[in-house]
Design an enzyme around this catalytic site. Sequence first.
Site, PDB file in Angstrom:
ATOM      1  N   LEU A 137       0.858  -1.180   0.000  1.00 14.40           N
ATOM      2  CA  LEU A 137       0.000   0.000   0.000  1.00 14.40           C
ATOM      3  C   LEU A 137       0.895   1.230   0.000  1.00 14.40           C
ATOM      4  O   LEU A 137       1.966   1.227   0.608  1.00 14.40           O
ATOM      5  CB  LEU A 137      -0.900   0.022   1.247  1.00 14.40           C
ATOM      6  CG  LEU A 137      -1.940  -1.090   1.393  1.00 14.40           C
ATOM      7  CD1 LEU A 137      -2.642  -0.975   2.745  1.00 14.40           C
ATOM      8  CD2 LEU A 137      -2.950  -1.071   0.263  1.00 14.40           C
ATOM      9  N   ASP A 138       0.450   2.295  -0.680  1.00 14.73           N
ATOM     10  CA  ASP A 138       1.195   3.552  -0.632  1.00 14.73           C
ATOM     11  C   ASP A 138       1.364   3.984   0.824  1.00 14.73           C
ATOM     12  O   ASP A 138       0.530   3.663   1.682  1.00 14.73           O
ATOM     13  CB  ASP A 138       0.458   4.649  -1.403  1.00 14.73           C
ATOM     14  CG  ASP A 138       0.440   4.399  -2.902  1.00 14.73           C
ATOM     15  OD1 ASP A 138       1.261   3.607  -3.385  1.00 14.73           O
ATOM     16  OD2 ASP A 138      -0.415   5.002  -3.582  1.00 14.73           O
ATOM     17  N   GLN A 139       2.401   4.751   1.086  1.00 15.69           N
ATOM     18  CA  GLN A 139       2.719   5.144   2.464  1.00 15.69           C
ATOM     19  C   GLN A 139       1.547   5.831   3.154  1.00 15.69           C
ATOM     20  O   GLN A 139       1.284   5.585   4.334  1.00 15.69           O
ATOM     21  CB  GLN A 139       3.951   6.059   2.479  1.00 15.69           C
ATOM     22  CG  GLN A 139       4.397   6.449   3.881  1.00 15.69           C
ATOM     23  CD  GLN A 139       5.725   7.178   3.888  1.00 15.69           C
ATOM     24  OE1 GLN A 139       6.406   7.248   2.882  1.00 15.69           O
ATOM     25  NE2 GLN A 139       6.106   7.722   5.031  1.00 15.69           N
TER      26      GLN A 139
END
Length: 298
Positions: A137-139
């Site tokens: 997942l993106d940060q």
Amino acid sequence: MNWNYQRMLLSTFQSTNLRNLLQTTWGLSRKEVHFLRINRAVLINGHYQSMNTIVRSGDSINLKFASPDFSTPIPSFLPDSAANLEILFETDDLLIANKASGVKTHANQPNEVGSLMNHLAAYLNNTSAHPYNVHRLDQQTSGAILVVKNPVLIPIYNRFIKNKVVHRTYLAVVQGKFSKLKGQISLPIGKTSFDKRQRVVNGTDAVPAKTSYRVLQMSAHYSLVEIQLQTGRTHQIRVHFASLGHPVVGDPLYNPEYRTGQRLALHSWKISFPLPFSTETKTITAPIPERLQIKNFN
């Protein structure tokens, strides 16, 4: 280090040969099946049989894997604090963690800490298991993420994800109101020449990308949407909704109205996946964070 699996085939199991069971039904890679065969490490009812042997309901299948079968049997993530870790579901083989917004999925540098995988390394530190990420997942994206605990399962879940056997449902608060309450965005996504982090519709080396959505709630200027990815491109949700004029709230890359300090209003809400060496499917839901409550948006 060894990993052992024993499974009894259910009464509803349709007879097939052993190779088809391992590769098609259970998702093992050809390489893993090759290791099982040459090491005689797969048994049917306690006896080694050829890969062409027909297996039937009620048969007991034993699999044994060893560290030399894998190029990276143990990951190199440094253990970090697990104090704020939230586990939504866990078995001996895998777990679903609820990743917090602002936390990286994995470290990118040799001695880096602070990522979810560092926290999971600490969580599993006194066990025989280790964390292996099979998707990310993106940060700034929060929510449910699947992590496996041994290298046997990496190619299996990579294959499940590629073949869309693993299903992920996202929630996002985006700007504006929709005239259609559901739809599909089918726009290719590529790179930009001005920022290596960003992606853009019809950019350089663009690849097909499909996103389905359904509007759940709307306020005066914002919408809460449920999202299903048909493909898994970098920043796909963020790029697609920005291209429609509905950028995700709190997106510093794609929302021109982003304000410093805002959190990205994007959340991995549900994940459905098959359990390994099984026909059972689980669906795990991550609690909806406060920043995605549409009542908070005017």
